[in-house]
Scaffold this motif. Structure first.
Motif, PDB file in Angstrom:
ATOM      1  N   THR A   1     -10.715  25.653   8.923  1.00 36.25           N
ATOM      2  CA  THR A   1     -11.794  24.735   9.286  1.00 36.25           C
ATOM      3  C   THR A   1     -11.265  23.523  10.035  1.00 36.25           C
ATOM      4  OG1 THR A   1     -11.628  23.951   7.037  1.00 36.25           O
ATOM      5  CG2 THR A   1     -13.507  25.311   7.557  1.00 36.25           C
TER       6      THR A   1
ATOM      7  N   SER B   1     -10.746  24.362  13.723  1.00 37.77           N
ATOM      8  CA  SER B   1     -11.789  25.130  14.399  1.00 37.77           C
ATOM      9  C   SER B   1     -12.155  24.554  15.766  1.00 37.77           C
ATOM     10  CB  SER B   1     -13.032  25.212  13.505  1.00 37.77           C
ATOM     11  OG  SER B   1     -13.468  23.914  13.204  1.00 37.77           O
TER      12      SER B   1
ATOM     13  N   GLY C   1     -18.820  22.357   9.145  1.00 37.00           N
ATOM     14  CA  GLY C   1     -18.828  23.691   8.554  1.00 37.00           C
ATOM     15  C   GLY C   1     -20.180  23.946   7.921  1.00 37.00           C
TER      16      GLY C   1
ATOM     17  N   ALA D   1     -15.958  29.532   2.578  1.00 36.09           N
ATOM     18  CA  ALA D   1     -15.989  28.829   3.868  1.00 36.09           C
ATOM     19  C   ALA D   1     -15.580  29.749   5.012  1.00 36.09           C
ATOM     20  CB  ALA D   1     -15.079  27.611   3.817  1.00 36.09           C
TER      21      ALA D   1
END
Lengths: 204, 508
Positions: B54, B57, A197, B413
């Motif tokens: 996340t 992903s 990320g 995020a």
């Protein structure tokens, strides 16, 4: 023989479908009746249990919010009229929905304002509230948000947590420092390194 | 394919190792969320959306959506298990659907029967979870088939009914709840209008073109709002955690609680299916029903095991039942299911009748995973009850700032901008101030999620009828929905006028 079979299957399907429809209608009706029953019963029993007793009504707060929501409603009505009205020759443009809602909000706010007139006098009950603690934490949260991008995630998070821990309860600095450092570095490492990320890194 | 085959396919999705892991973490975190004060199922689910985003992903869109919703739903029903722990051991419910459990649960704990109370509530929750899942499995197909026959006018009225139901039951004042609903709908109009492409209320602010991000608002209103309230209104005394004691219930306990568990599960399930009436109402109601049915009602409030078994089964049954309108019709009936719906939409999966045909992997995978998750919870909760009891002792000092930090991290995020963080803090303040003064925030979030869909359906219906508003009244189905919606708001108003107090659903 084959055709008969298909016919048979079709018939069964139709019967099944009708059964389903009836079943669903009955279910809807049942839910509705059941709900009414619930309502009646609870109105009888609720007083006996006395859990949801205290009425929390603040006259001044409700007055202010009434006025604020009234203004918001008016704002949306006025601003909606500026939206280019027509879309694809349809009579229903993008402005109708917000206008109707704005009017509803205005009406509801007026209703709230008239209701505040009927409130019984507020009991002067001094609540023990600690706004100072909260104020410090909120201000540090604002600073945290503002400095997140320029200073990077790890540094800002570390300081925010450190302040937060110590403000809520003064205690061992060492423990606070360790937990704050572990959280900020841990989140950064897991999110950026392991999960690929992106977070603002360190100031260069 | 019939339902059983679909369900088996669902199991093949749910039994993939990563989904088993997701379900496991979901229920584990859910239990912790239920146990920890200052964080309820709504904020728990909202906080975990960015984290699941996340985590998933790397997967393809379909399986990412399935895995994410498996985890989030796990948090939802896991919290129902966890909520009972604090009620029983501390006399402070971890979330509002366990308020009634505290009445008898804490008394049992004082008598040294905490272990029995905890395990009975775990067993009851499990039975209720399975009952509501069987209901969900059976109703999924017929209900979505019915919903498929709806046109835009019917959908508009149905969504209106959903909103009215939720605001009719939320909070003490219907006016306030309605204000929140309308305000939420108005906030939903901000951004690019997706019918005409005209931008509304954006004032050339690039951050507003895509509208207010649902996730930011939900995390702010629920998670931050709750943390702020805990900081401000926290009482500083340390309460003592009662010792858990022997875990297994006695034979007599089991015998006494079998019937209440069955009744509580069924009652909870049917209340859960109704929009607006969530787990809190269900647990409350089953407690009243048990007291009424009991041969010696004076036992209640003095440590009757029935008083723990029934509400705990009911709140879990309700959380399963609440998935039905969400999955089959795309109408969330409560704040938490609204958040789940928002999460699905983030993955481009539209809940509703088409969900079962377009994304069978997601829909049936979720249902199958809930069977597995409930089993996990039972296995986890029986031996680990003592561990979870330790979680209660997490000092608020560390917990509260970390929740704030997680909220900020989560929003950043997903959104990558400071604008949303500022919005998050504002929503946190709003969430605190509004819910403190009895303005329910759940209808606002629900309206924010449903707003665009309500508007689209309204405009499609009106375009088809050339702007004639009577289209909503001439379609019989739509008319029925509107009448029910009106009654839903009207009946409590009437009863209030008669001076009766009406039970409200504080969980939302």
């Amino acid at each position: 023989m084959f055709i008969q079979l298909i016919k048979g299957i079709f018939l069964i399907k139709i019967i099944f479908f009708m059964k389903n429809m009836i079943f669903i209608k009955v279910m809807f009706l049942n839910f509705f009746l059941f709900h009414l029953l619930v309502r009646l019963l609870e109105s009888v029993y609720i007083k006996g249990l006395g859990i949801f007793g205290g009425e929390k009504m603040s006259k001044t707060f409700d007055r202010y919010t009434g006025i604020v929501f009234l203004l918001i409603g008016v704002f949306f009505i006025v601003e909606s009229r500026k939206i280019a009205a027509s879309a694809y020759g349809s009579s229903v443009g993008p402005d109708i929905f917000p206008i109707v809602l704005g009017i509803l909000l205005v009406l509801l706010s007026i209703k709230l304002l008239t209701e505040t007139l009927k409130y019984r006098r507020e009991k002067a009950e001094k609540e023990k509230v600690d706004y100072k603690q909260f104020g410090i934490i909120f201000v540090s949260a604002v600073l945290y948000v503002a400095l997140l991008e320029p200073l990077g995630y790890v540094i800002t998070t570390f300081f925010f947590l450190l302040v937060g821990f110590q403000v809520i309860e003064k205690g061992s600095w060492l423990k606070s420092v360790i937990i704050a450092a572990a959280f900020s570095a841990g989140v950064y490492f897991i999110f950026v390194q392991l999960l690929q990320g992106s977070l603002p890194g360190f100031p260069i | 394919m019939n339902t059983l085959e679909f369900l088996l396919n669902g199991f093949s999705v749910a039994l993939q190792w990563q989904n088993l892991l997701f379900a496991f973490f979901g229920v584990l975190i859910g239990t912790a969320v239920g146990v920890l004060p200052g964080i309820g199922p709504m904020s728990g689910v909202a906080l975990l959306i960015p984290i699941t985003a996340t985590l998933t992903s790397g997967l393809d869109p379909q399986s990412a959506a399935a895995s994410a919703i498996i985890l989030l739903a796990g948090v939802y029903y896991g919290a129902m298990y966890g909520g009972s722990t604090t009620s029983i051991l501390l006399n402070t419910p971890g979330e509002s659907s366990s308020v009634v459990t505290a009445l008898d649960g804490y008394q049992m704990a004082k008598q040294g029967r905490a272990g029995a109370a905890l395990s009975i509530s775990a067993i009851g929750s499990f039975v209720a979870g399975i009952v509501s899942l069987i209901g969900l499995t059976l109703l999924a197909k017929p209900l979505s088939a019915l919903a498929l026959s709806f046109g835009p006018a019917e959908y508009f009225s149905l969504m209106l009914l959903g909103l009215c139901a939720v605001s009719g039951l939320a909070g003490n004042s219907i006016t306030k709840a309605m204000i929140m609903t309308v305000f939420g709908l108005l906030l939903a109009t901000i951004g690019m209008d997706n019918v005409s492409g005209v931008s509304r209320f954006t004032y050339n602010n690039a951050n507003l073109y895509s509208g207010l991000e649902f996730l930011t608002v939900a995390v702010g209103l629920f998670a931050l709002g709750e943390v702020f309230r805990t900081i401000i209104d926290r009482d500083k005394e340390n309460s003592n955690v009662t010792k858990v004691g022997k875990i297994l219930p006695t034979k007599q306990d089991m015998k006494d609680s079998t019937a209440p568990i069955v009744r509580g599960s069924l009652l909870g399930f049917f209340i859960g299916v109704l929009p607006g009436a969530g787990a809190t109402l269900a647990s409350f109601f089953s407690y009243i029903a048990e007291k009424k049915l009991s041969k010696n009602p004076e036992k209640f409030g003095r440590g009757a095991i029935e008083g723990v078994a029934a509400p705990e089964s009911a709140n879990n049954g309700a959380s399963g039942g609440a998935m039905i309108p969400l999955l089959t019709m795309g109408i969330p009936g409560s704040g938490t299911t609204a958040i789940l719906m928002g999460a699905l939409i983030m993955y481009n999966v539209q809940p509703g009748p088409l969900l079962f045909t377009d994304h069978p992997q997601v829909a049936w995978g979720l249902i199958a995973s809930m069977f597995i998750g409930n089993l996990m919870l039972l296995v986890l909760n029986m031996p680990l009850v003592k561990v979870f009891a330790k979680v209660i002792e997490t000092p608020a000092k560390y917990l509260l700032p970390i929740i704030i930090a997680i909220s900020i991290f989560g929003v950043y995020a997903v959104q990558f901008n400071t604008f949303d963080l500022a919005l998050l803090l504002i929503c946190g303040l709003l969430g605190y101030a509004l819910s403190k003064h009895d303005y329910p925030v759940a209808p606002l979030v629900l309206a924010l999620v449903l707003g665009p869909m309500i508007e689209n359906n309204m405009r499609r219906a009106l375009t088809a009828s050339n702007g004639d508003f009577s289209v909503f009244l001439t379609s019989p189905v739509s008319l029925i929905f509107l009448i029910i919606a009106l009654l839903w708001i009207g009946i409590p108003l009437l009863m209030k006028m008669k001076g009766r107090s009406v039970l409200v659903n504080e969980e939302g």
